[in-house]
Design an enzyme around this catalytic site. Structure first.
Site, mmCIF file in Angstrom:
data_model
loop_
_atom_site.group_PDB
_atom_site.id
_atom_site.type_symbol
_atom_site.label_atom_id
_atom_site.label_comp_id
_atom_site.label_asym_id
_atom_site.label_seq_id
_atom_site.Cartn_x
_atom_site.Cartn_y
_atom_site.Cartn_z
ATOM 1 N N GLY A 20 -3.714 -7.366 3.243
ATOM 2 C CA GLY A 20 -3.893 -6.071 2.146
ATOM 3 C C GLY A 20 -3.576 -4.725 3.223
ATOM 4 O O GLY A 20 -3.043 -3.767 2.594
ATOM 5 N N ARG A 24 -2.120 -3.921 9.284
ATOM 6 C CA ARG A 24 -2.045 -5.019 9.808
ATOM 7 C C ARG A 24 -0.670 -5.818 9.523
ATOM 8 O O ARG A 24 -0.227 -6.677 10.382
ATOM 9 C CB ARG A 24 -3.022 -6.026 8.871
ATOM 10 C CG ARG A 24 -3.369 -7.363 9.496
ATOM 11 C CD ARG A 24 -4.698 -7.917 8.978
ATOM 12 N NE ARG A 24 -5.789 -7.201 9.185
ATOM 13 C CZ ARG A 24 -6.923 -7.298 8.391
ATOM 14 N NH1 ARG A 24 -6.967 -8.090 7.086
ATOM 15 N NH2 ARG A 24 -7.877 -6.673 8.755
ATOM 16 N N ARG A 43 4.623 5.386 -0.074
ATOM 17 C CA ARG A 43 3.212 5.468 -0.373
ATOM 18 C C ARG A 43 2.480 5.014 0.674
ATOM 19 O O ARG A 43 1.153 4.529 0.759
ATOM 20 C CB ARG A 43 2.815 4.949 -1.735
ATOM 21 C CG ARG A 43 3.381 5.589 -2.766
ATOM 22 C CD ARG A 43 2.633 5.198 -3.975
ATOM 23 N NE ARG A 43 3.390 5.602 -5.387
ATOM 24 C CZ ARG A 43 2.808 5.696 -6.565
ATOM 25 N NH1 ARG A 43 1.470 5.448 -6.652
ATOM 26 N NH2 ARG A 43 3.249 6.250 -7.468
ATOM 27 N N ARG A 87 -0.862 -14.887 1.161
ATOM 28 C CA ARG A 87 -1.647 -13.555 1.482
ATOM 29 C C ARG A 87 -2.302 -14.069 2.900
ATOM 30 O O ARG A 87 -2.796 -15.177 2.938
ATOM 31 C CB ARG A 87 -2.640 -13.544 0.308
ATOM 32 C CG ARG A 87 -3.916 -12.626 0.822
ATOM 33 C CD ARG A 87 -4.847 -12.253 -0.284
ATOM 34 N NE ARG A 87 -6.172 -11.955 0.146
ATOM 35 C CZ ARG A 87 -6.538 -11.030 1.017
ATOM 36 N NH1 ARG A 87 -5.470 -10.131 1.585
ATOM 37 N NH2 ARG A 87 -7.663 -10.768 1.230
ATOM 38 N N SER A 90 -8.832 -11.005 5.068
ATOM 39 C CA SER A 90 -10.179 -11.279 5.419
ATOM 40 C C SER A 90 -10.947 -11.791 4.167
ATOM 41 O O SER A 90 -10.638 -11.090 3.151
ATOM 42 C CB SER A 90 -10.781 -10.060 6.180
ATOM 43 O OG SER A 90 -10.504 -8.892 5.358
ATOM 44 N N ASP A 204 -16.585 -11.618 7.878
ATOM 45 C CA ASP A 204 -18.218 -11.109 7.430
ATOM 46 C C ASP A 204 -18.809 -12.510 6.796
ATOM 47 O O ASP A 204 -18.276 -13.159 6.396
ATOM 48 C CB ASP A 204 -18.130 -10.051 6.405
ATOM 49 C CG ASP A 204 -17.208 -8.553 6.867
ATOM 50 O OD1 ASP A 204 -18.010 -7.955 7.387
ATOM 51 O OD2 ASP A 204 -16.172 -8.834 6.725
ATOM 52 N N ARG A 217 -11.276 -8.808 16.143
ATOM 53 C CA ARG A 217 -10.493 -9.053 14.931
ATOM 54 C C ARG A 217 -8.869 -9.347 15.210
ATOM 55 O O ARG A 217 -8.549 -10.428 14.539
ATOM 56 C CB ARG A 217 -10.546 -7.825 13.967
ATOM 57 C CG ARG A 217 -11.862 -7.571 13.305
ATOM 58 C CD ARG A 217 -11.892 -6.627 12.160
ATOM 59 N NE ARG A 217 -13.327 -6.394 11.803
ATOM 60 C CZ ARG A 217 -13.803 -6.567 10.542
ATOM 61 N NH1 ARG A 217 -12.866 -6.894 9.494
ATOM 62 N NH2 ARG A 217 -14.960 -6.488 10.118
#
Length: 234
Positions: A20, A24, A43, A87, A90, A204, A217
């Site tokens: 996403g 990353r 963008r 994909r 997280s 999480d 992470r």
């Protein structure tokens, strides 16, 4: 070029990993690809193409939520010929036996709604992962000793959810975790006969109010990138 992707013809590989976060995407490309080249920054959504063990791979950000992913996945498939889309992202755990740092392979993705919902009208279409990718990813994770869970997840466009009753029903029905993109990715893959999978790191824990420290992470997310790459070319 498309409205949202500035890559030239031939600059996007047939295998695309989609985090996403565009940063990353940059981190994963620099760490795992040989000779990564920036092919998109329209963008601020970064995309890189390089090679992994001799295979061409593009790592391209999707943005947050199903509407954003739908834009990029549609263009990657229809305009650039992407065949395999994985994909890497997280998720928040919804079951007590799923722990922070674990990896979830999304077999199916439930959702309240997605950009594709209006196409099906009264039908509740069940978007699922490509079985070949799912099976390969599970084998890779097992061989590496990575704690992995395979099952259903929820894709939601609501990050700050204020419906505890929904969480209770999802837990009751075995939903492993919640994230924001996979259901639309799986639906688009079905529509265009492509391969898709979501490999998710639990960052999480919703039930225990736990979160992966920022310092940990990068290391933890590396496992899912390695699983995705090996599964794509198994």
């Amino acid at each position: 070029m498309t409205f949202h992707i500035g890559a030239k013809p031939g600059e996007i590989a047939e295998t695309v990993l989609m985090p996403g976060d565009p940063y990353r995407a940059r981190w994963a490309a620099q760490k795992y690809l040989e000779n990564p080249v920036l092919v998109n920054e329209v963008r601020g959504m970064l995309g890189f193409t390089g090679t992994w063990r001799g295979h061409r791979v593009t790592i391209h950000g999707s943005g947050m939520g199903m509407p954003s992913l739908s834009i990029y996945a549609n263009e990657l498939i229809k305009d650039y010929g992407a065949q395999t889309l994985i994909r890497i992202g997280s998720a928040g755990a919804l079951q007590h036996h799923v722990n922070v740092r674990d990896v979830v392979l999304a077999q199916a993705a439930s959702t309240i709604g997605s950009p594709s919902r209006t196409i099906f009208r009264e039908v509740n279409f069940a978007p699922v992962a490509d079985f070949g990718l799912l099976s390969a990813a599970a084998k890779v994770a097992a061989a590496r000793g990575i704690t992995t869970h395979v099952g259903g997840i929820l894709s939601s466009d609501t990050f700050y959810d204020e419906r505890p009753d929904l969480g209770e029903q999802l837990q009751r029905h075995g939903c492993l975790c919640v994230e924001m993109e996979a259901a639309e990715l799986y639906t688009l893959a079905a529509r265009y006969q492509r391969r898709a999978l979501a490999v998710l790191t639990i960052s999480d824990h919703i039930l225990r109010d736990e979160a992966l420290p920022a310092s940990d992470r990068e290391t933890s997310f590396g496992a899912m990138v390695e699983i995705a790459l090996e599964a794509a070319f198994a």
